[in-house]
Design a protein around this motif. Sequence first.
Motif, PDB file in Angstrom:
ATOM      1  N   LYS A 158      76.999-102.862  23.094  1.00 56.28           N
ATOM      2  CA  LYS A 158      76.431-103.226  21.979  1.00 56.28           C
ATOM      3  C   LYS A 158      75.238-102.335  21.510  1.00 56.28           C
ATOM      4  O   LYS A 158      75.379-102.181  20.347  1.00 56.28           O
ATOM      5  N   ALA A 167      94.468 -91.281  20.421  1.00 51.74           N
ATOM      6  CA  ALA A 167      94.188 -91.764  21.741  1.00 51.74           C
ATOM      7  C   ALA A 167      92.652 -91.702  22.134  1.00 51.74           C
ATOM      8  O   ALA A 167      92.228 -92.453  22.672  1.00 51.74           O
ATOM      9  N   TYR A 193      76.704 -99.323  19.836  1.00 49.52           N
ATOM     10  CA  TYR A 193      77.502 -99.787  18.719  1.00 49.52           C
ATOM     11  C   TYR A 193      76.325 -99.968  17.670  1.00 49.52           C
ATOM     12  O   TYR A 193      76.610 -99.298  16.670  1.00 49.52           O
ATOM     13  N   ARG A 194      75.319-100.616  17.802  1.00 49.39           N
ATOM     14  CA  ARG A 194      74.253-100.699  17.119  1.00 49.39           C
ATOM     15  C   ARG A 194      73.647 -99.577  16.394  1.00 49.39           C
ATOM     16  O   ARG A 194      73.473 -99.459  15.234  1.00 49.39           O
ATOM     17  N   ILE A 197      82.512 -97.622  22.663  1.00 50.48           N
ATOM     18  CA  ILE A 197      81.469 -98.001  21.765  1.00 50.48           C
ATOM     19  C   ILE A 197      81.332 -99.553  21.719  1.00 50.48           C
ATOM     20  O   ILE A 197      80.441-100.230  21.633  1.00 50.48           O
ATOM     21  N   ILE A 198      82.377-100.258  21.455  1.00 50.73           N
ATOM     22  CA  ILE A 198      82.512-101.585  21.157  1.00 50.73           C
ATOM     23  C   ILE A 198      82.238-102.516  22.347  1.00 50.73           C
ATOM     24  O   ILE A 198      82.073-103.594  22.230  1.00 50.73           O
ATOM     25  N   THR A 199      82.330-101.935  23.518  1.00 47.33           N
ATOM     26  CA  THR A 199      82.107-102.628  24.544  1.00 47.33           C
ATOM     27  C   THR A 199      80.485-102.547  25.021  1.00 47.33           C
ATOM     28  O   THR A 199      79.983-103.075  26.053  1.00 47.33           O
ATOM     29  N   THR A 236      72.943-105.279   8.129  1.00 46.80           N
ATOM     30  CA  THR A 236      74.372-106.110   8.716  1.00 46.80           C
ATOM     31  C   THR A 236      73.877-107.418   9.036  1.00 46.80           C
ATOM     32  O   THR A 236      72.606-107.797   9.065  1.00 46.80           O
ATOM     33  N   PHE A 274      90.573 -93.686  20.176  1.00 54.30           N
ATOM     34  CA  PHE A 274      90.507 -95.190  20.712  1.00 54.30           C
ATOM     35  C   PHE A 274      89.874 -95.427  22.130  1.00 54.30           C
ATOM     36  O   PHE A 274      89.195 -96.237  22.402  1.00 54.30           O
ATOM     37  N   THR A 275      89.751 -94.494  22.699  1.00 58.37           N
ATOM     38  CA  THR A 275      88.833 -94.502  23.810  1.00 58.37           C
ATOM     39  C   THR A 275      87.392 -94.373  23.797  1.00 58.37           C
ATOM     40  O   THR A 275      86.546 -95.206  24.028  1.00 58.37           O
ATOM     41  N   TRP A 331      86.124 -95.258  20.917  1.00 56.52           N
ATOM     42  CA  TRP A 331      86.081 -96.667  20.298  1.00 56.52           C
ATOM     43  C   TRP A 331      85.750 -97.818  21.257  1.00 56.52           C
ATOM     44  O   TRP A 331      84.903 -98.612  21.022  1.00 56.52           O
ATOM     45  N   ARG A 332      86.563 -97.603  22.382  1.00 52.87           N
ATOM     46  CA  ARG A 332      86.313 -98.680  23.355  1.00 52.87           C
ATOM     47  C   ARG A 332      84.979 -98.694  24.072  1.00 52.87           C
ATOM     48  O   ARG A 332      84.226 -99.467  24.108  1.00 52.87           O
ATOM     49  N   LEU A 351      75.991 -97.676  13.979  1.00 52.78           N
ATOM     50  CA  LEU A 351      75.885 -98.240  12.694  1.00 52.78           C
ATOM     51  C   LEU A 351      74.777 -97.741  11.971  1.00 52.78           C
ATOM     52  O   LEU A 351      74.841 -97.406  10.777  1.00 52.78           O
ATOM     53  N   THR A 364      74.269-109.092  11.367  1.00 52.33           N
ATOM     54  CA  THR A 364      73.515-109.180  12.835  1.00 52.33           C
ATOM     55  C   THR A 364      72.134-108.800  12.521  1.00 52.33           C
ATOM     56  O   THR A 364      71.421-109.745  13.063  1.00 52.33           O
TER      57      THR A 364
END
Lengths: 247, 254, 484
Positions: C413, C400, C416-417, C409-411, C460, C403-404, C406-407, C420, C462
Amino acid sequence: MSGKTVSLFIQCLVDTMFPETGEAMITVFDKLGIPYDYPTGQTCCGQPAFNSGYTRDAAAAARHFIDLFEDTEVIVCPSGSCVHMVRHHYPELFTDDPAMHSRALAIGAKTFEFTQYLVDELNITDVGAEYVGAVTYHDSCHLSRGLGIAAQPRVLLRNIRGLELIEMKDSDTCCGFGGTFSVNYPEISVAMADEKIDNILATGAGTVTGCDISCLMNILGRISRRQKDVKVRHIAQLLAGPTGGKA
Amino acid sequence: MDHNQAFFLGNIRTALGEAPHSERVKSMFPKLFASPDTTEIRQKIAGRTVAEQDELVEIFLKNGNSLNICSHIVASSDAAAAVVVELIRSKEPEFNHTKHVIGHDHPDIAALQLWKRFNREAVTVHTAFNSDRQVQEKTIASFIGITAPTIGVADSATLIQLTEPGRPRSTSLLPSIHIAIMRREHIVADLQEAYTLLRGRAHLDSLVFISGPSKTADIEAHMVHGAHGPREVHLIILAEPSAAGSDAATTEAA
Amino acid sequence: MNDYSKEAQKALASPRLQASLHTLQDRFGKGAMALWANMEDQEMRRRVKKSRLKNLEHLDILLAELARNVRARGGKVYFAETAQDAIDYTLKVARDNKVKRVVKGKSMISMEIGIDPALEEDGIEVVETDLGEYIIQLAGDKPSHIIAPCIHMDRKQIGQLFAEKLGMDYTDDPPTLTMAARKELREKLLSADMGLTGCNLACAETGHISLVSNEGNIRMATTMPPVHVALMGMERIVATLEEHRETVQLLTRGAALQKLSTYVSFTGGPSSADDPDGPKEFHLVIIDNGRAKILADPEFREVLACIRCGACLNICPVYGRIGGHAYNSSYCGPIGAVITPLLDGINKHADLCKGETLCGACKDICPVQIDLPRMLAALRQKLAYASDRWDTRQHNPAEAYGFTIWRLIITRKPLYRSLLKIGRLFQRVFIKKNNMISSMAGIASGWTDGRDLPPIAKKTFTELWEEKYRNRQAAAAPETEENQ
């Protein structure tokens, strides 16, 4: 042909690990004269969270996606499961929020899987590509069952010059990926992948293709471990020509 | 209604978002028990010509054949009796060494006059008379059971056997071989027609649909007949000559 | 390792089981899909599903009507809220009738409530009469398929078992083995004091329960002993004979591709006094045992529409590899993965909720089109965030938390970049000559223990877009048009 500008929705796995698939899609669009753009703020559609039950976290991803893609004309993605997520699960995430719900429905209505867009929306069944060799096709679950896409990739494949399409046994049986399932229950996942790979090998085809990189990554990972000599290619790569460059 | 039932059904009402203590009764929901109008189906069954009946017989035989029902078409009770006598003579008992046969108390079975046909052979023929206290023992001892099912269903090759006085359920169950005698006009096309006829019957306490001999595939999916019930089912279809136009005694159809 | 994975590994290591599962799925799974595709009446499945749901919404009325009609024939009806209630009632009936031997017709609910041990503790002999269940009982094993309980055993094992337990000469010939069981069980069936069965489908309008079987054991168990007790899950009911007709046909088609099973028997009370056979006492035990709770939750109510044909087992790619034992429940396969946690605890059966790929094949094959994948995802949601209604706590706080993050990070940018890029630096040491990563630590080893993983690309998509395509696209779009 539709003059709509396609907004590329590049699945996170394609972006980070299989960029050549995204490039192949661009090659096909260039060949066909389809205009496109790429909203660079995109990250992940939220599917891993959704499938693991983390719907609130998935909803955050969905909001991010909807905000980013809302003003586009049409959204095309080289992954059936991501399209299934956007089309069918985004609205479910906002059943308690009418405004977001209708935004989700609107986004879903203009989001298409790559082959679906070519065949169903643009009536293109021959992209003028060449790929010499025998190819077998894997039906990804969310693509075939979730979106009902099975004929579209096949007609595109059959029209590739030099390509012989050999159907494998149980092409629509799951490859065992299942997102976090593949990591949480690796024994079962690998056993399922092995079954899929045995069916692929039995066709004698030198290449396996599909419309979903997640499944292909699972198949590739296991083929590589078993050191089998079968190429794994996203369908966009075949449609773009054997090298992934211009045909 | 007992306390348990009231509590139990109250729980269900709560689950459904209804008031737990206010009982919902059938009469308030007429649509719930509504069944489609079957007048047309009844008329279709009643209005069948002999030729149409013969067609249904053909379908039954074909479907029955793939379920291993051994069918015989006969034109008279005498011809039917000949089939039964031949089966009794040629088959051997499974669970003992004496040839006992038991039949339902039914006019079409009585008409076979089986008791007359085994004067000099060690064959005992019983009838499951309602008054007879020994019917169960006789049934257990019998290697052949003879019944006259009420309805036959062509589409699924099904015999519908009602439990009635003189027609107990074990006759088609305990003996190794089940012989069913059925008049051609009792065969209907499909289950929809059969259920329509069943709906019209007043006393429907116990009944069974039989589609072939007992079978199992529990050991390596290997099909074996005779797991618990009869290992053979023979169907004798009585098509009397007024319509059949044939005096052939027997047609072996299986 | 969890029990689910452990049992799964055992199953994967058994070539015999793998072969049986393949045969089963090739024949019955594909067979059912072909049947549905070629069925003349394409509306039938939808119609039956609709009537199943409608009947669930009126379940109190239907059950009251069923009870009324059964009682009118002199049958006894008992409403059991819990498994224990059902056991206690059945035990009382057995004691009142001085029952020494019970013969059973195959019934899953009897396993769900655990009645066999309770009867045996009372000194009563319990005999399974379905051949597959009988073999399982002799072996002291557990069934592994709803319809084919001993699919995990081969003829040699069964031959040895029979030689040992029945004192016969060893044979692995299925007909000979079947005939041996027929003889053995006939004695038991003829001398039993009580028959104990389930109920495939009750009909409220006429007041019958109906039971399907191919072997005839259920007819025997409901005809020969003087007492018949039928255990019925409260949802196994239709309102009218018309609904029964369609539902039972979907049941036998889904289960074994049959238009009808060899026997469909209808029974609605004790036999009349002058009837030489049939039970003199008939008891219908209607069981809740957690079903009302499922009924109350709109998210899961649909699962009560299940008619227990087992078709979903015959197509599920997970069941097809691991068989039934891993589910550790009376109900296995996709239906078991949904119904077991709901009846017996979501946390307790977390692996059943999570151990599928959500491929959707079970929904396609289900005769009444139950959306099992949707409910599996809903169960996972309870595990993800906990649920008061289902008395469920968060299953995996670490996940859990993950995923918090993860959230977050993916919101974002830029974050996230950047991550990576960092990942790309760190992965270098893991990349092998074939440009694959073949070993990773922690949970990621779940992937690399059996598979290679492609690394994060040097560039990537992108990054490539920014470099190669963004400007070209802007400048060249019209030109490309002309080229066509």
